[in-house]
Design a protein around this motif. Structure first.
Motif, PDB file in Angstrom:
ATOM      1  N   LYS A   1      -9.444 -12.701  -6.234  1.00 32.90           N
ATOM      2  CA  LYS A   1      -9.615 -13.621  -5.105  1.00 32.90           C
ATOM      3  C   LYS A   1      -9.499 -12.888  -3.770  1.00 32.90           C
ATOM      4  O   LYS A   1     -10.140 -13.261  -2.789  1.00 32.90           O
ATOM      5  CB  LYS A   1      -8.572 -14.738  -5.184  1.00 32.90           C
ATOM      6  N   MET A   2      -8.664 -11.844  -3.748  1.00 33.47           N
ATOM      7  CA  MET A   2      -8.486 -11.061  -2.525  1.00 33.47           C
ATOM      8  C   MET A   2      -9.633 -10.067  -2.318  1.00 33.47           C
ATOM      9  O   MET A   2      -9.983  -9.735  -1.191  1.00 33.47           O
ATOM     10  CB  MET A   2      -7.166 -10.282  -2.585  1.00 33.47           C
ATOM     11  N   ASP A   3     -10.202  -9.586  -3.416  1.00 30.80           N
ATOM     12  CA  ASP A   3     -11.266  -8.576  -3.347  1.00 30.80           C
ATOM     13  C   ASP A   3     -12.585  -9.271  -3.001  1.00 30.80           C
ATOM     14  O   ASP A   3     -13.440  -9.516  -3.857  1.00 30.80           O
ATOM     15  CB  ASP A   3     -11.358  -7.846  -4.691  1.00 30.80           C
ATOM     16  N   LEU A   4     -12.761  -9.561  -1.730  1.00 34.16           N
ATOM     17  CA  LEU A   4     -13.858 -10.416  -1.282  1.00 34.16           C
ATOM     18  C   LEU A   4     -15.239  -9.826  -1.563  1.00 34.16           C
ATOM     19  O   LEU A   4     -16.197 -10.560  -1.805  1.00 34.16           O
ATOM     20  CB  LEU A   4     -13.712 -10.702   0.218  1.00 34.16           C
ATOM     21  N   ASP A   5     -15.358  -8.490  -1.530  1.00 28.78           N
ATOM     22  CA  ASP A   5     -16.678  -7.891  -1.745  1.00 28.78           C
ATOM     23  C   ASP A   5     -16.878  -7.389  -3.175  1.00 28.78           C
ATOM     24  O   ASP A   5     -17.904  -6.784  -3.491  1.00 28.78           O
ATOM     25  CB  ASP A   5     -16.934  -6.755  -0.751  1.00 28.78           C
ATOM     26  N   GLY A   6     -15.882  -7.628  -4.049  1.00 24.79           N
ATOM     27  CA  GLY A   6     -16.014  -7.253  -5.452  1.00 24.79           C
ATOM     28  C   GLY A   6     -16.089  -5.765  -5.705  1.00 24.79           C
ATOM     29  O   GLY A   6     -16.633  -5.314  -6.723  1.00 24.79           O
ATOM     30  N   SER A   7     -15.500  -4.963  -4.816  1.00 32.03           N
ATOM     31  CA  SER A   7     -15.597  -3.505  -4.922  1.00 32.03           C
ATOM     32  C   SER A   7     -14.574  -2.893  -5.874  1.00 32.03           C
ATOM     33  O   SER A   7     -14.656  -1.713  -6.208  1.00 32.03           O
ATOM     34  CB  SER A   7     -15.414  -2.874  -3.540  1.00 32.03           C
ATOM     35  N   GLY A   8     -13.594  -3.683  -6.299  1.00 35.56           N
ATOM     36  CA  GLY A   8     -12.537  -3.143  -7.152  1.00 35.56           C
ATOM     37  C   GLY A   8     -11.352  -2.619  -6.371  1.00 35.56           C
ATOM     38  O   GLY A   8     -10.366  -2.161  -6.950  1.00 35.56           O
ATOM     39  N   THR A   9     -11.454  -2.682  -5.056  1.00 34.48           N
ATOM     40  CA  THR A   9     -10.328  -2.346  -4.187  1.00 34.48           C
ATOM     41  C   THR A   9     -10.213  -3.420  -3.109  1.00 34.48           C
ATOM     42  O   THR A   9     -11.205  -4.064  -2.748  1.00 34.48           O
ATOM     43  CB  THR A   9     -10.508  -0.976  -3.493  1.00 34.48           C
ATOM     44  N   ILE A  10      -8.998  -3.619  -2.612  1.00 30.16           N
ATOM     45  CA  ILE A  10      -8.782  -4.556  -1.515  1.00 30.16           C
ATOM     46  C   ILE A  10      -8.535  -3.743  -0.256  1.00 30.16           C
ATOM     47  O   ILE A  10      -7.530  -3.035  -0.150  1.00 30.16           O
ATOM     48  CB  ILE A  10      -7.575  -5.485  -1.776  1.00 30.16           C
ATOM     49  N   GLU A  11      -9.478  -3.814   0.664  1.00 30.32           N
ATOM     50  CA  GLU A  11      -9.300  -3.142   1.946  1.00 30.32           C
ATOM     51  C   GLU A  11      -8.258  -3.898   2.774  1.00 30.32           C
ATOM     52  O   GLU A  11      -7.995  -5.079   2.545  1.00 30.32           O
ATOM     53  CB  GLU A  11     -10.624  -3.086   2.707  1.00 30.32           C
ATOM     54  N   LYS A  12      -7.686  -3.213   3.732  1.00 28.05           N
ATOM     55  CA  LYS A  12      -6.633  -3.808   4.556  1.00 28.05           C
ATOM     56  C   LYS A  12      -7.080  -5.127   5.188  1.00 28.05           C
ATOM     57  O   LYS A  12      -6.376  -6.141   5.109  1.00 28.05           O
ATOM     58  CB  LYS A  12      -6.210  -2.818   5.642  1.00 28.05           C
ATOM     59  N   GLU A  13      -8.240  -5.123   5.809  1.00 26.31           N
ATOM     60  CA  GLU A  13      -8.720  -6.338   6.473  1.00 26.31           C
ATOM     61  C   GLU A  13      -9.037  -7.443   5.470  1.00 26.31           C
ATOM     62  O   GLU A  13      -8.863  -8.626   5.760  1.00 26.31           O
ATOM     63  CB  GLU A  13      -9.944  -6.023   7.337  1.00 26.31           C
ATOM     64  N   GLU A  14      -9.515  -7.056   4.281  1.00 30.06           N
ATOM     65  CA  GLU A  14      -9.761  -8.036   3.218  1.00 30.06           C
ATOM     66  C   GLU A  14      -8.465  -8.733   2.834  1.00 30.06           C
ATOM     67  O   GLU A  14      -8.416  -9.957   2.685  1.00 30.06           O
ATOM     68  CB  GLU A  14     -10.314  -7.339   1.970  1.00 30.06           C
ATOM     69  N   PHE A  15      -7.430  -7.921   2.636  1.00 29.73           N
ATOM     70  CA  PHE A  15      -6.139  -8.471   2.224  1.00 29.73           C
ATOM     71  C   PHE A  15      -5.614  -9.448   3.272  1.00 29.73           C
ATOM     72  O   PHE A  15      -5.203 -10.566   2.951  1.00 29.73           O
ATOM     73  CB  PHE A  15      -5.123  -7.343   2.009  1.00 29.73           C
ATOM     74  N   ILE A  16      -5.618  -9.014   4.517  1.00 28.93           N
ATOM     75  CA  ILE A  16      -5.068  -9.846   5.589  1.00 28.93           C
ATOM     76  C   ILE A  16      -5.854 -11.150   5.714  1.00 28.93           C
ATOM     77  O   ILE A  16      -5.273 -12.238   5.796  1.00 28.93           O
ATOM     78  CB  ILE A  16      -5.060  -9.070   6.919  1.00 28.93           C
ATOM     79  N   LYS A  17      -7.180 -11.036   5.694  1.00 28.94           N
ATOM     80  CA  LYS A  17      -8.026 -12.225   5.803  1.00 28.94           C
ATOM     81  C   LYS A  17      -7.783 -13.177   4.636  1.00 28.94           C
ATOM     82  O   LYS A  17      -7.616 -14.394   4.825  1.00 28.94           O
ATOM     83  CB  LYS A  17      -9.496 -11.819   5.849  1.00 28.94           C
TER      84      LYS A  17
ATOM     85  N   ASP B   1       0.846  -1.198   0.000  1.00 29.16           N
ATOM     86  CA  ASP B   1       0.000   0.000   0.000  1.00 29.16           C
ATOM     87  C   ASP B   1       0.882   1.248   0.000  1.00 29.16           C
ATOM     88  O   ASP B   1       1.052   1.918   1.013  1.00 29.16           O
ATOM     89  CB  ASP B   1      -0.904  -0.025   1.238  1.00 29.16           C
ATOM     90  N   ASP B   2       1.428   1.584  -1.164  1.00 30.35           N
ATOM     91  CA  ASP B   2       2.460   2.620  -1.195  1.00 30.35           C
ATOM     92  C   ASP B   2       1.932   4.039  -1.015  1.00 30.35           C
ATOM     93  O   ASP B   2       2.704   4.969  -0.809  1.00 30.35           O
ATOM     94  CB  ASP B   2       3.313   2.524  -2.467  1.00 30.35           C
ATOM     95  N   ASP B   3       0.613   4.232  -1.072  1.00 28.46           N
ATOM     96  CA  ASP B   3       0.079   5.572  -0.811  1.00 28.46           C
ATOM     97  C   ASP B   3      -0.562   5.683   0.573  1.00 28.46           C
ATOM     98  O   ASP B   3      -1.201   6.686   0.902  1.00 28.46           O
ATOM     99  CB  ASP B   3      -0.921   5.988  -1.897  1.00 28.46           C
ATOM    100  N   ASN B   4      -0.381   4.632   1.389  1.00 29.19           N
ATOM    101  CA  ASN B   4      -0.857   4.631   2.786  1.00 29.19           C
ATOM    102  C   ASN B   4      -2.351   4.940   2.909  1.00 29.19           C
ATOM    103  O   ASN B   4      -2.791   5.609   3.850  1.00 29.19           O
ATOM    104  CB  ASN B   4      -0.060   5.641   3.626  1.00 29.19           C
ATOM    105  N   SER B   5      -3.138   4.407   1.980  1.00 31.24           N
ATOM    106  CA  SER B   5      -4.577   4.675   1.978  1.00 31.24           C
ATOM    107  C   SER B   5      -5.378   3.599   2.710  1.00 31.24           C
ATOM    108  O   SER B   5      -6.597   3.717   2.841  1.00 31.24           O
ATOM    109  CB  SER B   5      -5.080   4.771   0.534  1.00 31.24           C
ATOM    110  N   ASN B   6      -4.689   2.537   3.159  1.00 30.35           N
ATOM    111  CA  ASN B   6      -5.340   1.388   3.809  1.00 30.35           C
ATOM    112  C   ASN B   6      -6.257   0.620   2.870  1.00 30.35           C
ATOM    113  O   ASN B   6      -7.138  -0.130   3.305  1.00 30.35           O
ATOM    114  CB  ASN B   6      -6.107   1.803   5.064  1.00 30.35           C
ATOM    115  N   LYS B   7      -6.027   0.803   1.588  1.00 31.88           N
ATOM    116  CA  LYS B   7      -6.718   0.007   0.575  1.00 31.88           C
ATOM    117  C   LYS B   7      -5.842  -0.017  -0.671  1.00 31.88           C
ATOM    118  O   LYS B   7      -5.000   0.870  -0.871  1.00 31.88           O
ATOM    119  CB  LYS B   7      -8.097   0.582   0.257  1.00 31.88           C
ATOM    120  N   ILE B   8      -6.035  -1.038  -1.479  1.00 33.28           N
ATOM    121  CA  ILE B   8      -5.230  -1.182  -2.690  1.00 33.28           C
ATOM    122  C   ILE B   8      -6.162  -1.247  -3.886  1.00 33.28           C
ATOM    123  O   ILE B   8      -7.003  -2.150  -3.980  1.00 33.28           O
ATOM    124  CB  ILE B   8      -4.356  -2.455  -2.637  1.00 33.28           C
ATOM    125  N   GLU B   9      -6.031  -0.287  -4.773  1.00 31.84           N
ATOM    126  CA  GLU B   9      -6.820  -0.308  -5.996  1.00 31.84           C
ATOM    127  C   GLU B   9      -6.191  -1.277  -6.991  1.00 31.84           C
ATOM    128  O   GLU B   9      -4.993  -1.567  -6.932  1.00 31.84           O
ATOM    129  CB  GLU B   9      -6.901   1.095  -6.594  1.00 31.84           C
TER     130      GLU B   9
END
Length: 232
Positions: free
Chosen positions: A181-197, A148-156
């Motif tokens: 596979k990481m984008d569990l809710d299909g939002s187009g971004t991976i939230e921090k907790e999504e990634f870790i889980k 997460d190089d922009d420190n946004s707590n999500k990855i586009e």
């Protein structure tokens, strides 16, 4: 924190450093600056140490770190030795009066004693994981923060694809499938907790040694990409 030639704790206040260097000549002061810069106490400043620390020192100012590193690195071997460092300081600050030189160096030494280079070497990162006794979740969190190089707590997706292609050069379709596979809710971004889980679930059958080695390897790769993007 920046390294030094002694195991004794050194002050990171400019006024204290000024007292410390009061009776030193310019060469010895330049050496003290080097020891503050040599974060891993290896006897040389490597490019990742240089870029990582100067990026923090300049705090976003538009500075050509490639040119600055090259000015120190006289033999162009991607490392700065003590002699090269002292020679550069002598050239860059040679015209300063003793008082002005000591004032400037006291500020720099104090600053770099408080700046910690971000390690990119997987072996160093793995040793740090072990020293801090990180849980799997904590190690996965460090991996996410490196990605997460922009420190946004999500990855586009665009950010993810760019980083992954630089790190492993796999084909885009495969990398894209990993993202989905990481984008569990299909939002187009991976939230921090999504990634870790997702990361923990995907690697739950992997033994601890391989898991932590993998986290260290990937964390180092993504940190290096970030540092070199800053350098350029």
């Amino acid at each position: 924190m920046g390294g030094n030639s002694s195991t004794a704790k050194k002050s990171a206040k400019a006024e204290d450093v000024l007292v410390e260097i009061k009776e030193m000549d310019k060469v010895d002061i330049a050496k003290l600056f080097f020891y503050a810069f040599d974060d891993d106490k290896s006897g040389e400043v490597r490019i990742w140490e240089f870029v990582s620390q100067y990026t923090q020192y300049f705090k976003g100012r538009d500075t050509d770190l490639t040119a600055l590193f090259a000015a120190y690195d006289k033999d162009s071997d991607q490392t700065i030795t003590l002699d090269e460092f002292v020679e550069y300081i002598s050239r860059a600050y040679g015209r300063y009066s003793d008082d002005l030189f000591k004032k400037k160096m006291s500020q720099l030494i104090a600053a770099f004693r408080t700046i910690e280079a971000t390690p990119t070497n997987p072996k160093v990162i793995l040793a740090d994981f072990k020293k801090r006794k990180l849980s799997r979740k904590a190690a996965a969190t460090e991996l996410f923060e490196a990605l997460d190089d922009d420190n946004s707590n999500k990855i586009e997706k665009k950010e993810y694809l760019a980083q992954m292609k630089l790190a492993w050069k796999d084909d885009e379709a495969y990398i894209s499938s990993l993202f989905e596979k990481m984008d569990l809710d299909g939002s187009g971004t991976i939230e921090k907790e999504e990634f870790i889980k997702g990361f923990l679930e995907k690697n739950k059958a992997v033994n601890d040694q391989i898991f932590y080695e993998m986290c260290a390897q990937w964390t180092g790769a993504f940190r290096e990409i970030y540092i070199f993007e800053k350098k350029e």
